[in-house]
Design an enzyme around this catalytic site. Sequence first.
Site, short mmCIF file in Angstrom:
data_model
loop_
_atom_site.label_atom_id
_atom_site.label_comp_id
_atom_site.label_asym_id
_atom_site.label_seq_id
_atom_site.Cartn_x
_atom_site.Cartn_y
_atom_site.Cartn_z
N ASP A 40 -35.58 26.62 64.75
CA ASP A 40 -34.83 25.71 65.59
C ASP A 40 -33.57 25.24 64.87
OD1 ASP A 40 -34.42 24.26 67.90
OD2 ASP A 40 -35.89 22.70 67.44
N HIS A 41 -32.87 24.30 65.45
CA HIS A 41 -31.57 23.80 65.00
C HIS A 41 -31.27 23.99 63.51
CE1 HIS A 41 -30.49 21.60 68.70
NE2 HIS A 41 -31.80 21.53 68.84
N ASP A 94 -26.89 26.17 65.16
CA ASP A 94 -26.40 24.98 65.85
C ASP A 94 -25.03 24.62 65.31
OD1 ASP A 94 -25.85 22.58 67.01
OD2 ASP A 94 -27.72 21.60 66.44
N GLU A 146 -25.82 27.22 70.05
CA GLU A 146 -25.53 25.99 70.80
C GLU A 146 -24.04 25.75 70.70
OE1 GLU A 146 -26.76 21.25 71.06
OE2 GLU A 146 -28.11 22.69 70.12
N GLU A 159 -31.50 15.15 66.09
CA GLU A 159 -32.53 16.14 65.76
C GLU A 159 -32.31 16.58 64.32
OE1 GLU A 159 -35.34 19.57 66.97
OE2 GLU A 159 -34.77 17.74 68.01
N HIS A 176 -31.79 14.83 72.96
CA HIS A 176 -33.02 14.93 72.16
C HIS A 176 -33.71 13.58 72.09
CE1 HIS A 176 -30.97 18.51 70.08
NE2 HIS A 176 -32.00 18.99 70.75
N GLY A 177 -35.02 13.63 71.90
CA GLY A 177 -35.76 12.41 71.64
C GLY A 177 -36.45 11.85 72.87
N HIS A 213 -32.52 22.36 76.01
CA HIS A 213 -32.82 21.45 74.91
C HIS A 213 -32.98 20.03 75.44
CE1 HIS A 213 -31.97 23.76 71.08
NE2 HIS A 213 -31.62 24.63 72.01
N ASN A 265 -37.25 23.89 74.93
CA ASN A 265 -37.78 23.30 73.71
C ASN A 265 -38.60 22.06 74.01
OD1 ASN A 265 -36.17 25.26 72.59
ND2 ASN A 265 -35.01 23.88 71.27
N THR A 291 -40.85 16.31 71.19
CA THR A 291 -41.21 14.90 71.27
C THR A 291 -42.54 14.70 71.99
OG1 THR A 291 -38.87 14.28 71.29
CG2 THR A 291 -40.44 12.63 72.06
#
Length: 340
Positions: A95-96, A131, A161, A169, A212-213, A249, A271, A274
Amino acid sequence: MPIATPEVYNEMLDRAKAGKFAYPAINVTSSQTLNAALRGFAEAESDGIVQISTGGAEFLGGQYNKDMVTGAVALAEFAHVVAEKYPVNIALHTDHCPKDKLDGYVRPLLALSEERVKAGRNPLFQSHMWDGSAETLADNLQIAQELLEQARRAKIILEVEITPTGGEEDGVSHEINDSLYTTVDDAIRTVEALGLGEKGRYLLAASFGNVHGVYKPGNVVLRPELLKELNEGVAAKFGKQSPFDFVFHGGSGSSEEEIRTALENGVVKMNIDTDTQYAFTRPVADHMFRHYDGVLKVDGEVGDKKQYDPRTWGKLAEAGMAGRVVVAANNLRSAGNKMK
């Protein structure tokens, strides 16, 4: 089934795009969360993607030296062994990875897989993410060109991305504002740099308001219909219909309608981190509260070994996370769609 070969992974993505479904991409940080993800995919009868972020790989490498490559390689090798016991195809992904961590993460992993391919073996991972959302688009795509060529040699798919995803993230953060929407011009410039598959296959993490989150529905304005505009804008210029394999994302808290719209417009990978983190931890918290006098040596007592044995609460955590993977597979329509 074993970890997907490059050929199987390409077929998985083609099937998802044609069938308008997507694979849950589950972030893992341990052998235990890996087993939870594999169990969830098996129970959903869904192929899937397991991914490791830079922070996850550092954690996996152990807190003594926190080596990301060691952590990622160790879990990937473990996955190659245990995945054979599950009746689904699993792709491994990183990932990232921002610019300052490329030399300590993605580039060494690409080199490792390239050597494996030269020796007649399959790559260790099936895809890696670059990323570059914190860079200018020109710099982002210049680095993406170099990585795409190396990935092609290693029979690996690159995820890029090109514009920011909001929130934070693994230390990469972006404000929640109007920059979170990819434009048709951004998409055209991406194709001009990376091609339409002839230079190597890539997944595109375009931005349509993603964050994100943790957030509640309505707190973030998602525009998954934007993906259709990007596809149509590129198709009009280059003549290839539905040119992109999109990645979703920052999907935590998304409504079912938003997810459906994204699937209709070309998302093949979503993705999930969380929500699965919470699903893993929640049963552990419940166990600890219910059995506090067993897991703690309260008032000079000895506690209850059966209650603080990590296997006791670990099994609950695995089941909780696996259940959330099943929910994801159903939401993304991959449930029941495993390759025969």
